[in-house]
Design an enzyme around this catalytic site. Structure first.
Site, PDB file in Angstrom:
ATOM      1  N   HIS A 279       0.813  -1.214   0.000  1.00 26.90           N
ATOM      2  CA  HIS A 279       0.000   0.000   0.000  1.00 26.90           C
ATOM      3  C   HIS A 279       0.854   1.276   0.000  1.00 26.90           C
ATOM      4  CE1 HIS A 279      -4.212   1.180   0.138  1.00 26.90           C
ATOM      5  NE2 HIS A 279      -3.891   2.198   0.917  1.00 26.90           N
TER       6      HIS A 279
ATOM      7  N   ASP B 122      -7.959   3.698   8.837  1.00 24.45           N
ATOM      8  CA  ASP B 122      -9.259   3.630   8.154  1.00 24.45           C
ATOM      9  C   ASP B 122      -9.386   2.378   7.296  1.00 24.45           C
ATOM     10  OD1 ASP B 122     -10.276   5.950   9.218  1.00 24.45           O
ATOM     11  OD2 ASP B 122      -9.586   7.217   7.583  1.00 24.45           O
TER      12      ASP B 122
ATOM     13  N   GLU C   4     -13.931  11.972  12.844  1.00 25.45           N
ATOM     14  CA  GLU C   4     -13.200  12.383  11.654  1.00 25.45           C
ATOM     15  C   GLU C   4     -14.023  13.433  10.917  1.00 25.45           C
ATOM     16  OE1 GLU C   4     -11.758   9.513   8.899  1.00 25.45           O
ATOM     17  OE2 GLU C   4     -10.578   8.395  10.384  1.00 25.45           O
TER      18      GLU C   4
END
Length: 542
Positions: free
Chosen positions: A141, A202, A313
């Protein structure tokens, strides 16, 4: 390409590949036979034609060519329980960012920690005469080739095995997880025991070692701190190939160095992660704002209150279509808030997203989702994007930590001016508490007690959109520098030693000392481009 004279990396290109190991047979097959055998085809003209053909093959994208790799001793001498592969380097030469293509010489699929240690120790014993380096790759990632090793060895950490075990020490539960384990697997195992880690990212389809090498943040970090503030112990393979257990009581300097250390001091092979009782359900609440001051004031009030939400958030919507069309938004056209019918009158909107954890018997009538569903929410979007071919495209993300006292200046200078829409990806903006971070770790954050994460999570399905996103990122960084906004990059990427020095500030000396101590040959994580392996014929860059 590395500029040997200035030790800088030019970032003007959009996709970087290792031409030294590019399949030239495929290139020559694209050239007319008469041209290949022509006596007029000098070495120089051959290179020019090859460059043009490669650019065409890559879709007219600018690229940089890696330096050729010097021959190294045979890696077949490396004895492993797992697998040493020479034919799947192309898979290790790509990542989520989809802009870098740096082929390794080999890929190790470790069956044990011993395999990881043997690999690093093998390279360390070759000494500074070898160009070989080692990069630990989790779920791939990374955004700019940080987990790639040009001409080196990539260790596929997901092959490591070891899983997750839930235990107790002194009455406190913890998860003992492999560094290559995905957080979604850690969660599922912990939930069997009614437990869960305290702090998250997340996106859960990342490896434990990967997020702990950065920080690991999400909407719970205001309360529990980042993931690196919730670790009891690590097992690490250093740049010398040593396997070391470390914690606050044992090898504490290495423990703190590795947390947020960008892989520079060792490969995290196991971690003991603090747990808490897991809730069964989550109440998910969203509130829209049109006033930025109210939006940030409410966030700051909520993260400072004793009785507050469990997750907080925020995100920015620069035009109304972005509310429904970006993949991060949790709004649904049938949402009671009727978000699809909201008339913003051309204004920038801000969304505050909060959750409250509870168990089924506490509030059965509440609108709710399961705890697992909530934490794994981004994966649902991933599945949809993959089905449309929109996941494996370039992601020119920019993540910044902005001091609270300058967040209004940042918003006024960026939103609606440099950034004119949010259709190419979500823009997250939410506050964090510095007191929840351990300043002994390697992670770098602003000096103020409250600072904001601003995450510009762009996707670039076309060459034009990639070029535009990169230009905007550059303009945002330039704006911050000119305005004196002392932001810090999260998941940092810099191209010069001076920039890295500026990033770490007065901690740079400690960072360099730790590098010399735990990875003296700069073998580990070359893709971060902080240190270069000092070859025998050149002076050390440390």
């Amino acid at each position: 390409m590395v500029d040997q004279s200035t030790n800088t990396l030019d970032d003007s290109a959009f996709i970087y590949i290792s031409l030294a190991r590019f399949p030239f047979t495929a290139i020559f097959s694209a050239l007319p036979l008469s041209l290949i055998h022509s006596p007029l085809m000098t070495m120089q003209s051959c290179f020019i034609r090859l460059f043009v053909v490669v650019v065409v093959l890559l879709g007219s994208v600018t690229m940089h060519v890696s330096d050729p790799v010097l021959p190294s001793p045979p890696l077949e001498a490396l004895r492993l329980e797992g697998k040493l592969s020479f034919d799947d380097g192309h898979l290790a030469a790509k990542d989520f960012g989809n802009r870098y293509r740096l082929l390794p010489a080999a890929v190790v699929h470790p069956a044990s920690v011993s395999d990881v240690a043997s690999t690093v120790r093998h390279v360390f014993r070759l000494g500074p005469s070898s160009k070989l380096t080692v990069a630990a790759r989790g779920h791939g990632h990374s955004l700019r080739g940080q987990a790639q090793a040009d001409g080196g060895i990539v260790v596929r950490m997901e092959s490591l095995g070891g899983g997750t075990r839930v235990s107790h020490r002194g009455g406190q539960p913890y998860a003992d997880a492999s560094g290559g384990e995905l957080w979604i697997n850690v969660l599922e195992e912990c939930l069997k025991h009614g437990l869960a880690p305290k702090s998250w990212t997340d996106y859960l389809h990342l490896t434990v070692g990967g997020t702990l090498s950065n920080a690991g943040i999400s909407g719970q970090a205001f309360r529990h701190g980042p993931q690196i503030s919730n670790v009891n112990q690590l097992e690490i393979v250093t740049g010398k190939g040593e396997v070391m257990n470390c914690s606050e009581e044992q090898n504490a300097d290495l423990f703190h160095a590795a947390l947020g250390g960008l892989g520079q001091f060792g490969i995290i092979t196991r971690a003991q992660i603090a747990l808490e009782p897991a809730p069964e359900m989550v109440r998910w609440i969203r509130v829209l704002y049109s006033d930025f001051a109210s939006f940030t004031e409410d966030q700051e009030m909520l993260i400072s209150a004793k009785e507050t939400f469990d997750y907080i958030e925020g995100f920015v919507i620069i035009n109304r279509t972005g509310l429904l069309n970006n993949w991060r938004s949790s709004f649904d056209p049938q949402d009671p808030a009727r978000a699809s019918q909201f008339d913003s009158d051309g204004k920038i909107l801000f969304c505050l997203e909060m959750t409250k954890n509870f168990n089924r018997h506490e509030a059965e009538s509440m609108s709710q989702v399961s705890y697992l569903e909530f934490l794994d929410r981004v994966h649902v979007s991933e599945v949809k994007l993959r089905s449309k071919g929109l996941w494996e495209i370039p992601h020119p993300w920019l993540n910044l930590f902005v001091p609270r006292t300058r967040i209004k200046d940042f918003a006024e200078g960026v939103f609606g001016k440099i950034l004119t829409d949010s259709n190419n990806g979500p823009i997250l903006l939410y506050p964090l508490n510095r007191s929840k971070w351990d300043n002994r770790t390697s992670a770098v954050i602003p000096d103020e007690e409250i600072f904001y994460l601003v995450a510009l999570l762009s996707s670039a399905p076309s060459h034009g959109s990639l070029e535009r996103a990169l230009k905007q990122n550059s303009e945002i960084v330039d704006f911050c520098n000119k305005a004196g906004i002392k932001m810090k990059q999260y998941l940092p990427y810099y191209t010069t030693r001076e920039e890295w020095n500026g990033h770490y500030g007065d901690r740079w000396k400690t960072f360099g000392h730790r590098k010399r101590t735990y990875d003296p040959l700069a073998i580990l994580a070359p893709g971060q481009r902080i240190f270069r392996k000092p070859l025998q014929q050149s002076s050390s860059s440390l």
